[in-house]
Design a protein around this motif. Sequence first.
Motif, PDB file in Angstrom:
ATOM      1  N   MET B  43       0.854  -1.183   0.000  1.00 40.56           N
ATOM      2  CA  MET B  43       0.000   0.000   0.000  1.00 40.56           C
ATOM      3  C   MET B  43       0.895   1.240   0.000  1.00 40.56           C
ATOM      4  SD  MET B  43      -2.626  -1.457   2.908  1.00 40.56           S
ATOM      5  CE  MET B  43      -3.825  -0.129   2.982  1.00 40.56           C
ATOM      6  N   LEU B  50       8.207   1.701   6.676  1.00 48.81           N
ATOM      7  CA  LEU B  50       9.079   0.624   7.144  1.00 48.81           C
ATOM      8  C   LEU B  50      10.549   1.055   7.087  1.00 48.81           C
ATOM      9  CD1 LEU B  50       7.318  -2.434   5.444  1.00 48.81           C
ATOM     10  CD2 LEU B  50       7.392  -1.933   7.895  1.00 48.81           C
ATOM     11  N   ARG B  64      20.042  -7.975   4.323  1.00 45.28           N
ATOM     12  CA  ARG B  64      19.262  -9.197   4.538  1.00 45.28           C
ATOM     13  C   ARG B  64      18.001  -8.882   5.337  1.00 45.28           C
ATOM     14  NH1 ARG B  64      17.709 -13.090   8.017  1.00 45.28           N
ATOM     15  NH2 ARG B  64      18.043 -15.293   7.502  1.00 45.28           N
ATOM     16  N   GLU B  65      18.159  -8.099   6.406  1.00 37.03           N
ATOM     17  CA  GLU B  65      17.020  -7.802   7.282  1.00 37.03           C
ATOM     18  C   GLU B  65      16.073  -6.786   6.648  1.00 37.03           C
ATOM     19  OE1 GLU B  65      16.530  -9.798   9.544  1.00 37.03           O
ATOM     20  OE2 GLU B  65      18.526 -10.689   9.640  1.00 37.03           O
ATOM     21  N   MET B  66      16.623  -5.901   5.820  1.00 32.96           N
ATOM     22  CA  MET B  66      15.788  -4.935   5.104  1.00 32.96           C
ATOM     23  C   MET B  66      14.783  -5.704   4.243  1.00 32.96           C
ATOM     24  SD  MET B  66      15.888  -1.731   5.441  1.00 32.96           S
ATOM     25  CE  MET B  66      14.928  -0.395   4.772  1.00 32.96           C
ATOM     26  N   VAL B  68      13.637  -8.790   4.759  1.00 32.05           N
ATOM     27  CA  VAL B  68      12.649  -9.429   5.646  1.00 32.05           C
ATOM     28  C   VAL B  68      11.588  -8.395   6.031  1.00 32.05           C
ATOM     29  CG1 VAL B  68      12.288 -10.544   7.889  1.00 32.05           C
ATOM     30  CG2 VAL B  68      14.343 -11.078   6.548  1.00 32.05           C
ATOM     31  N   LEU B  69      12.065  -7.178   6.317  1.00 26.18           N
ATOM     32  CA  LEU B  69      11.172  -6.095   6.741  1.00 26.18           C
ATOM     33  C   LEU B  69      10.256  -5.656   5.604  1.00 26.18           C
ATOM     34  CD1 LEU B  69      10.519  -4.039   9.059  1.00 26.18           C
ATOM     35  CD2 LEU B  69      12.168  -2.513   7.963  1.00 26.18           C
ATOM     36  N   ALA B  71       9.418  -7.039   2.838  1.00 27.55           N
ATOM     37  CA  ALA B  71       8.517  -8.070   2.309  1.00 27.55           C
ATOM     38  C   ALA B  71       7.178  -8.091   3.039  1.00 27.55           C
ATOM     39  CB  ALA B  71       9.192  -9.450   2.382  1.00 27.55           C
ATOM     40  N   THR B  72       7.145  -7.564   4.269  1.00 26.15           N
ATOM     41  CA  THR B  72       5.865  -7.534   4.999  1.00 26.15           C
ATOM     42  C   THR B  72       4.861  -6.596   4.323  1.00 26.15           C
ATOM     43  OG1 THR B  72       6.487  -5.719   6.492  1.00 26.15           O
ATOM     44  CG2 THR B  72       7.024  -7.947   7.220  1.00 26.15           C
ATOM     45  N   GLN B  75       3.073  -8.548   1.739  1.00 22.85           N
ATOM     46  CA  GLN B  75       2.348  -9.639   2.401  1.00 22.85           C
ATOM     47  C   GLN B  75       1.048  -9.109   3.023  1.00 22.85           C
ATOM     48  OE1 GLN B  75       4.786 -12.394   4.634  1.00 22.85           O
ATOM     49  NE2 GLN B  75       3.083 -12.966   5.964  1.00 22.85           N
ATOM     50  N   THR B  76       1.103  -7.895   3.548  1.00 27.47           N
ATOM     51  CA  THR B  76      -0.104  -7.263   4.084  1.00 27.47           C
ATOM     52  C   THR B  76      -1.145  -7.087   2.971  1.00 27.47           C
ATOM     53  OG1 THR B  76       1.220  -6.095   5.733  1.00 27.47           O
ATOM     54  CG2 THR B  76      -0.980  -5.210   5.271  1.00 27.47           C
ATOM     55  N   LEU B  95      -0.598 -15.695  -1.876  1.00 24.06           N
ATOM     56  CA  LEU B  95       0.696 -16.387  -1.843  1.00 24.06           C
ATOM     57  C   LEU B  95       1.805 -15.346  -1.716  1.00 24.06           C
ATOM     58  CD1 LEU B  95       0.304 -18.951  -4.822  1.00 24.06           C
ATOM     59  CD2 LEU B  95       0.109 -19.459  -2.380  1.00 24.06           C
ATOM     60  N   THR B  96       2.726 -15.560  -0.789  1.00 23.95           N
ATOM     61  CA  THR B  96       3.918 -14.711  -0.740  1.00 23.95           C
ATOM     62  C   THR B  96       4.773 -15.051  -1.961  1.00 23.95           C
ATOM     63  OG1 THR B  96       5.213 -16.340   0.473  1.00 23.95           O
ATOM     64  CG2 THR B  96       3.941 -14.764   1.786  1.00 23.95           C
ATOM     65  N   ARG B 144      16.248 -17.751   2.110  1.00 20.47           N
ATOM     66  CA  ARG B 144      16.253 -16.363   2.583  1.00 20.47           C
ATOM     67  C   ARG B 144      15.226 -15.545   1.805  1.00 20.47           C
ATOM     68  NH1 ARG B 144      21.523 -14.394   1.043  1.00 20.47           N
ATOM     69  NH2 ARG B 144      21.882 -16.443   0.133  1.00 20.47           N
ATOM     70  N   ILE B 145      14.577 -14.584   2.467  1.00 20.51           N
ATOM     71  CA  ILE B 145      13.639 -13.682   1.795  1.00 20.51           C
ATOM     72  C   ILE B 145      14.441 -12.615   1.061  1.00 20.51           C
ATOM     73  CG2 ILE B 145      11.848 -11.929   2.151  1.00 20.51           C
ATOM     74  CD1 ILE B 145      11.014 -13.514   4.682  1.00 20.51           C
TER      75      ILE B 145
END
Lengths: 406, 406
Positions: B43, B50, B64-66, B68-69, B71-72, B75-76, B95-96, B144-145
């Motif tokens: 959105m 984020l 790597r963590e960026m 993961v963050l 990607a939410t 997913q929302t 589906l992710t 890994r995402i």
Amino acid sequence: MSLIVQKYGGTSVGNPERILNVAKRVIATQEAGHDVVVVVSAMSGVTDGLIKLARQCSSNPTEREMDVLLATGEQTTIALTAMAINGLGKKAVSLTGAQAGIITDGVHTKAKIANITPKQIHAHLKNGNIVIVAGFQGETTDGRITTLGRGGSDLTAIAIAAAIKADICQIYTDVDGVYTCDPRVVPTARKIDEISYEEMLEMASSGSKVMQSRSVEFAKKFGVIFEVRSSFNNNPGTIVKEETKNMENVVVRGVSIEKNQAKVTIRQVPDRPGTAAKIFSALAGANLSVDMIVQSDSVGDTNDISFTLNKDDLTKTKKSMESVMKEIGAKEMTTEEGIAKLSIVGIGMRSHSGVAAKLFEAMAAGGINIQMISTSEIKTAVIIDETKINEAAVLAHDAFGLSGKV
Amino acid sequence: MSLIVQKYGGTSVGNPERILNVAKRVIATQEAGHDVVVVVSAMSGVTDGLIKLARQCSSNPTEREMDVLLATGEQTTIALTAMAINGLGKKAVSLTGAQAGIITDGVHTKAKIANITPKQIHAHLKNGNIVIVAGFQGETTDGRITTLGRGGSDLTAIAIAAAIKADICQIYTDVDGVYTCDPRVVPTARKIDEISYEEMLEMASSGSKVMQSRSVEFAKKFGVIFEVRSSFNNNPGTIVKEETKNMENVVVRGVSIEKNQAKVTIRQVPDRPGTAAKIFSALAGANLSVDMIVQSDSVGDTNDISFTLNKDDLTKTKKSMESVMKEIGAKEMTTEEGIAKLSIVGIGMRSHSGVAAKLFEAMAAGGINIQMISTSEIKTAVIIDETKINEAAVLAHDAFGLSGKV
């Protein structure tokens, strides 16, 4: 060197500043020479925000999709926590529930953990990482995202601790531990240093809000020693573990109170096999959780059956009883609100007599009328007027010498 | 019955109301008899939020963590979109990227799609579902995402369309399609009905912001026909596909302009092999993207090398040139801001002569001085004073008869 699982709840990771505090605390644990796995919840408020969004998109959101949505809450926290630790110069990697190998059944929004394959956790620990795992979530064997329902992050932490054979699981929260009673009600309440799983379970099911019963049950089943402690200070918390001989010396470990109760009495229930079953099957079928049940001795060929439940469930209960009463031929239903439950809990009760009597005496001394009584091996509970519950808690707490030092 | 992939960007799913509109549009497509796969972005605003959170947790968040963050975010949206469709009575599942089988390389924050295994997409379609896939994300073979970087959701849509052999991929956005020029600059600009991949690529790389080049390249490589259209109305958009004979009749398909350019000239560069390579390797090494390059004919034993790039990169460029200039023995560097690029694009240029001359005449007629010229097989670009760029666009647009009806 120990292997430690730490779990931080939503308040503890409620904003970036608090996440940085968690990062420092985790690093300090690692620097003390331990391997650390961290389980985090969604930042406080995030889950509610997501639920609100869902309701704006559908009046009745699909449970499968609700899980996909809510799982983003914890995924956000794991990434931020790992970044914070990385930013402070230490190695950390995040894992979603699925990546951490948490396999659940397929019951969306309240899945049960089926098993954990902590291959990735072990691999990252071996490489010197602090491993950050998303609480509350897992995946099914066919790859669907699931969530574990209320208290799910605690359950994740305990289950991971069991799976990786951690030495201890620390549950960080916004209270210092488990108290002999709610300190807002009984100012002289003390933090309990050690408590058995059994006692913790009875405390949880009788109103102490620190942890959900199923996490404690899981810990008991797998022998996971855990500690409930505060993420806002360094005070030692309450250790929960298998009971020891020593624990039995304390007759009563704590006093729990639960407000917002209601009592329902079905009068003149014909005294024949199967009537009680019909009543409680109907309640279970309507997903209503009954607490205390008392059946009076029969008078003639009928008896009265009373039970208590949460006040909010009263309307639903009345409705579900209507057809059952006709079916079994009961005469009347009365309901009463404005009651509360007080429970005293302790494994010492098993070997000490007169505990119930002492509680009743304490109530009587305060002029408090007892409406219902229920006992188990390590608990005695009474239903009293809700307006008297705080006073009753102080009386019970004093009667069993719970105030002051251990 | 066709198999259609629809992609909705951040603005199109910017709030619950818009998500419900997307849901209705998707359902209408299914009810017209088609199988539908929907790719959605985060959105609008969510990704920025984020990133802000990440910066509050670490000044230099781990990539790597960026991933993961970030990607939410998508997913929302997939969960909310699936819920909205479910709420309107139709079957949909989310589906992710990972669940959709999108495998990428391991370059976090700008991963490339390695392959797609659309097993789950096919299975859910077969069961009558609308399938909602998270754009912008995938996972590595070791779980890994990853995220695909800017324009990643378009790429997801095109790549899925290729993998499932969709009949068309519809890219829904906030504009009606690709225009002959930016309508805010040239009010008589028209929407283009059909355009070849080659032309779309040249338009994209010369300032038309509708789509990133790599998505167009991917579509060209796999022959995916796609349509750029608006999610706010039902107007047909612009179809992008392999060129047809018919397309060649139009000499110039459109005019692109790009402001905020800067020109750098390295003077008296010794005229020997390898000097240009040293300059542009240094720029590439500093991750600076150069656009137009012109080398003057040598005067004596030196020549001048000029290039253009985004104005924002100027400081970084000057710095990276300092040591190179010493190394190659160049005398001086001059820079100029306040310039802009105008490009005319069309596959018809291949078979029509005099196109460049016509452009230069149009500029001359407006008294506009041309500072640099660059040509490719289907594009002619000029650098001019930035203050004249809008006037120049109107002149070029008129000169090639792009205004009015087709």
